[in-house]
Design a protein around this motif. Structure first.
Motif, PDB file in Angstrom:
ATOM      1  N   VAL A  76       0.868  -1.175   0.000  1.00 28.25           N
ATOM      2  CA  VAL A  76       0.000   0.000   0.000  1.00 28.25           C
ATOM      3  C   VAL A  76       0.910   1.232   0.000  1.00 28.25           C
ATOM      4  O   VAL A  76       1.128   1.864   1.047  1.00 28.25           O
ATOM      5  N   PRO A  77       1.494   1.586  -1.166  1.00 25.35           N
ATOM      6  CA  PRO A  77       2.440   2.699  -1.219  1.00 25.35           C
ATOM      7  C   PRO A  77       1.832   4.010  -0.715  1.00 25.35           C
ATOM      8  O   PRO A  77       0.702   4.345  -1.038  1.00 25.35           O
ATOM      9  N   GLY A  78       2.609   4.717   0.101  1.00 26.20           N
ATOM     10  CA  GLY A  78       2.167   5.993   0.634  1.00 26.20           C
ATOM     11  C   GLY A  78       1.415   5.905   1.946  1.00 26.20           C
ATOM     12  O   GLY A  78       1.117   6.918   2.575  1.00 26.20           O
ATOM     13  N   ALA A  79       1.098   4.707   2.396  1.00 24.72           N
ATOM     14  CA  ALA A  79       0.317   4.538   3.630  1.00 24.72           C
ATOM     15  C   ALA A  79       1.170   4.654   4.887  1.00 24.72           C
ATOM     16  O   ALA A  79       0.639   4.853   5.975  1.00 24.72           O
ATOM     17  N   GLY A  80       2.480   4.522   4.755  1.00 26.83           N
ATOM     18  CA  GLY A  80       3.338   4.547   5.943  1.00 26.83           C
ATOM     19  C   GLY A  80       3.050   3.350   6.824  1.00 26.83           C
ATOM     20  O   GLY A  80       2.813   2.244   6.337  1.00 26.83           O
ATOM     21  N   THR A  81       3.030   3.554   8.152  1.00 25.45           N
ATOM     22  CA  THR A  81       2.696   2.461   9.069  1.00 25.45           C
ATOM     23  C   THR A  81       1.474   2.789   9.920  1.00 25.45           C
ATOM     24  O   THR A  81       0.687   1.906  10.225  1.00 25.45           O
ATOM     25  N   SER A  82       1.293   4.039  10.299  1.00 19.76           N
ATOM     26  CA  SER A  82       0.213   4.381  11.235  1.00 19.76           C
ATOM     27  C   SER A  82      -1.180   4.185  10.651  1.00 19.76           C
ATOM     28  O   SER A  82      -2.121   3.902  11.386  1.00 19.76           O
ATOM     29  N   GLY A  83      -1.333   4.306   9.342  1.00 20.07           N
ATOM     30  CA  GLY A  83      -2.656   4.180   8.741  1.00 20.07           C
ATOM     31  C   GLY A  83      -3.024   2.782   8.283  1.00 20.07           C
ATOM     32  O   GLY A  83      -4.103   2.575   7.733  1.00 20.07           O
ATOM     33  N   LEU A  84      -2.140   1.819   8.494  1.00 16.33           N
ATOM     34  CA  LEU A  84      -2.419   0.465   7.990  1.00 16.33           C
ATOM     35  C   LEU A  84      -3.126  -0.380   9.048  1.00 16.33           C
ATOM     36  O   LEU A  84      -2.574  -0.648  10.107  1.00 16.33           O
ATOM     37  N   GLY A  85      -4.335  -0.790   8.728  1.00 18.60           N
ATOM     38  CA  GLY A  85      -5.099  -1.663   9.601  1.00 18.60           C
ATOM     39  C   GLY A  85      -5.436  -2.949   8.866  1.00 18.60           C
ATOM     40  O   GLY A  85      -5.360  -3.033   7.643  1.00 18.60           O
ATOM     41  N   TYR A  86      -5.822  -3.977   9.634  1.00 18.47           N
ATOM     42  CA  TYR A  86      -6.117  -5.271   9.037  1.00 18.47           C
ATOM     43  C   TYR A  86      -6.974  -6.100   9.980  1.00 18.47           C
ATOM     44  O   TYR A  86      -7.105  -5.803  11.166  1.00 18.47           O
ATOM     45  N   SER A  87      -7.518  -7.157   9.411  1.00 16.82           N
ATOM     46  CA  SER A  87      -8.188  -8.214  10.160  1.00 16.82           C
ATOM     47  C   SER A  87      -7.856  -9.511   9.437  1.00 16.82           C
ATOM     48  O   SER A  87      -8.118  -9.641   8.236  1.00 16.82           O
ATOM     49  N   VAL A  88      -7.244 -10.447  10.151  1.00 20.92           N
ATOM     50  CA  VAL A  88      -6.865 -11.733   9.558  1.00 20.92           C
ATOM     51  C   VAL A  88      -7.395 -12.826  10.468  1.00 20.92           C
ATOM     52  O   VAL A  88      -7.129 -12.822  11.669  1.00 20.92           O
ATOM     53  N   ARG A  89      -8.163 -13.758   9.878  1.00 19.95           N
ATOM     54  CA  ARG A  89      -8.759 -14.825  10.690  1.00 19.95           C
ATOM     55  C   ARG A  89      -9.065 -16.040   9.824  1.00 19.95           C
ATOM     56  O   ARG A  89      -9.238 -15.932   8.611  1.00 19.95           O
ATOM     57  N   TYR A  90      -9.133 -17.186  10.492  1.00 15.12           N
ATOM     58  CA  TYR A  90      -9.555 -18.401   9.801  1.00 15.12           C
ATOM     59  C   TYR A  90     -11.078 -18.386   9.665  1.00 15.12           C
ATOM     60  O   TYR A  90     -11.794 -17.983  10.595  1.00 15.12           O
ATOM     61  N   GLU A 112      -8.982 -15.512   5.924  1.00 17.12           N
ATOM     62  CA  GLU A 112      -9.575 -14.328   5.306  1.00 17.12           C
ATOM     63  C   GLU A 112      -8.718 -13.139   5.730  1.00 17.12           C
ATOM     64  O   GLU A 112      -8.530 -12.885   6.926  1.00 17.12           O
ATOM     65  N   ILE A 113      -8.180 -12.452   4.743  1.00 15.59           N
ATOM     66  CA  ILE A 113      -7.318 -11.302   4.999  1.00 15.59           C
ATOM     67  C   ILE A 113      -8.050 -10.056   4.523  1.00 15.59           C
ATOM     68  O   ILE A 113      -8.443  -9.967   3.356  1.00 15.59           O
ATOM     69  N   ARG A 114      -8.234  -9.113   5.446  1.00 12.46           N
ATOM     70  CA  ARG A 114      -8.826  -7.821   5.100  1.00 12.46           C
ATOM     71  C   ARG A 114      -7.814  -6.747   5.435  1.00 12.46           C
ATOM     72  O   ARG A 114      -7.343  -6.662   6.563  1.00 12.46           O
ATOM     73  N   THR A 161      -9.933  -4.115   1.350  1.00 13.26           N
ATOM     74  CA  THR A 161      -9.565  -5.108   0.345  1.00 13.26           C
ATOM     75  C   THR A 161      -9.558  -6.473   1.020  1.00 13.26           C
ATOM     76  O   THR A 161      -9.016  -6.638   2.109  1.00 13.26           O
ATOM     77  N   GLN A 162     -10.169  -7.449   0.336  1.00 15.96           N
ATOM     78  CA  GLN A 162     -10.365  -8.785   0.916  1.00 15.96           C
ATOM     79  C   GLN A 162      -9.666  -9.833   0.058  1.00 15.96           C
ATOM     80  O   GLN A 162      -9.802  -9.845  -1.169  1.00 15.96           O
TER      81      GLN A 162
END
Length: 194
Positions: A76-90, A112-114, A161-162
């Motif tokens: 995710v170019p330009g997102a840095g680190t502070s703005g990156l969120g996710y949810s990963v689960r079976y 499932e990766i979001r 994005t999923q």
């Protein structure tokens, strides 16, 4: 007699040499062994989340093989680190956001990766990761991977994005954020052995 004396001298020399080695204390001997480091353990398999979001779009999804795990990276170019969120689960089955359509993903288990970033330009709606829902990830070949078996794009809906990641079994995983990317590692096994 000359032969016996030579044989006797050889035996005495061998005994002296052997007793010299035996006289060295065990603590003084050194052995060099090559040990391979065990793989990290303790990741577990419960859902992992990070609350953050960005409007910077996903541009690439890639994978790599490592000695202890298989890795997926969402760029995710330009997102840095502070703005990156996710949810990963079976999940038992992958369902596309919005439509609820089932997307088949091969493997013994499905992650499932979001990623809380769109796969389109928010200003124009133009795709930045041009793969249709249900298709294999662009440029990803999982031949020879120990853990990954399938990887499908599920779409991008309302800024998320999923992705569906098929793995051999329900194995431990970790998720981390680096500059401009989300990193998902899935271990090859539960024991930490290579």
């Amino acid at each position: 007699m000359g032969r016996n004396r030579a044989a006797w001298t050889t035996v005495v020399a061998l005994v002296a040499a052997t007793s010299g080695v035996a006289a060295v204390p065990a603590a003084a001997t050194t052995t060099t062994t090559t040990q391979t480091a065990d793989c990290p353990t303790g990741w577990g398999s419960p859902a992992k989340t990070r609350s953050a979001a960005t409007v910077e779009p996903v541009t690439n999804i890639r994978t790599g093989r490592h000695a202890c795990f298989d890795r997926m990276v969402v760029d995710v170019p330009g997102a840095g680190t502070s703005g990156l969120g996710y949810s990963v689960r079976y999940v038992s089955r992958l369902h596309q956001d919005g439509s609820g359509k089932h997307i088949p993903v091969g493997g013994g288990a499905v992650l499932e990766i979001r990623v809380n970033a769109p796969a389109y330009d928010p200003a124009t709606g133009k795709p930045t990761y041009p793969v249709r829902a249900g298709q294999h990830l662009k440029g990803v070949d999982l031949t020879g991977y120990r853990t990954f078996t399938d990887a499908r794009f599920a779409g991008s809906f309302e800024g998320d994005t999923q992705i569906g990641l098929g793995v051999r079994a329900r194995l431990p995983f970790r998720v981390s954020v680096a500059t401009d990317r989300v990193v998902i590692d899935v271990a090859h096994n539960w024991t930490g052995a290579r």
